[in-house]
Scaffold this active site. Sequence first.
Site, short mmCIF file in Angstrom:
data_model
loop_
_atom_site.label_atom_id
_atom_site.label_comp_id
_atom_site.label_asym_id
_atom_site.label_seq_id
_atom_site.Cartn_x
_atom_site.Cartn_y
_atom_site.Cartn_z
CG LEU A 33 -1.68 -1.06 1.44
CD1 LEU A 33 -2.45 -1.07 2.67
CD2 LEU A 33 -2.85 -1.13 0.38
CG ASP A 34 0.11 4.46 -2.74
OD1 ASP A 34 1.04 3.81 -3.45
OD2 ASP A 34 -0.63 4.84 -3.42
NE ARG A 35 4.92 9.09 3.48
CZ ARG A 35 4.30 9.91 4.21
NH1 ARG A 35 4.01 9.81 5.39
NH2 ARG A 35 4.02 11.11 3.55
NE ARG A 75 -2.90 8.62 -4.35
CZ ARG A 75 -1.69 8.77 -3.86
NH1 ARG A 75 -0.76 8.00 -3.89
NH2 ARG A 75 -1.37 10.17 -3.86
#
Length: 309
Positions: free
Chosen positions: A131-133, A226
């Site tokens: 996952l992205d931060r 996104r």
Amino acid sequence: MWLRFAVPEYCGGWHLRDVLRRLAISARLSRAVKQGGGFFLDGAPVHTNAVCRAGQTLSFCLPDEPPTQVLPQPLPLTVCYEDGQAAVLCKPAGMAVHPTKGYPNGTLANAWLGLLQSRGQAGVFRPITRLDRDTSGLVLCAKNVYAAPLLAQTAQKEYLALCQGRPAAPEGIIDAPIGLAPGSTVVRQVCGQGKPSRTRYAVLASGGGLSLVRARLLTGRTHQIRVHFAFLGCPLAGDELYGGSRLRIARQALHCARLCFASPADGRPRVIRAPLPPDLAALAGGIPGAGAALAAFYAEDVQSEAAPQ
């Protein structure tokens, strides 16, 4: 770590090498086992050209792995599921999965290795999903080299997101290629030269300028959800990188809420769920009908989706 399997009925009379392939034991792992302790049938050492009988017990010891070279840290960590082959961790927003130059400590890897150290165990951190931060939610990890490819084959993630506005179609598949934006090594965009990218989505509730949506990746591109919602003209709330506003939330409103996979421990499906964290729950609370939609989402019976493909 020792692994044990019963030779399947339909494998009776097969050479061991063929049984190993059927049990998804890779050629690379098979070579490593042979160079180590070797394979055993009913406790007796055998070569891979041995003929197997249905019901025999196949066993072998997984080769030792060097520990992950990451500093163990005693950080808070939510373990949503764990067995001898896999672990599912819930990553908070703001935590990177792996150490990087910008975030050398305080990552999910540091936290997992810190937990293992507290148990007196050597540490290996092998995330199958990432996952992205600033995206929160579930991360699937393999505990050994045998489990890793099996988990990668069956893992399926589903996200909950809050986007600005409302997509024109209440549900569908966003089929739009994604590539790097010119002059950037981080920002992605939909472009003709990009890689094929597909996201299935459905609007669960809308109101107050926001929509609660569920999204499932059919491909796995960086920033895919996104970028795709920004492409629809409905960027995720808080996602300034792709046109979202931070007036109501300070990070992209994206959460990996459900993770399905077949456990290598027994081949049976697992479905792990993670409720919305407080910031996303508060934002969703302002949308009429979102509470009922979330309850229905988390109550769904989705076990069939976790079967091996």
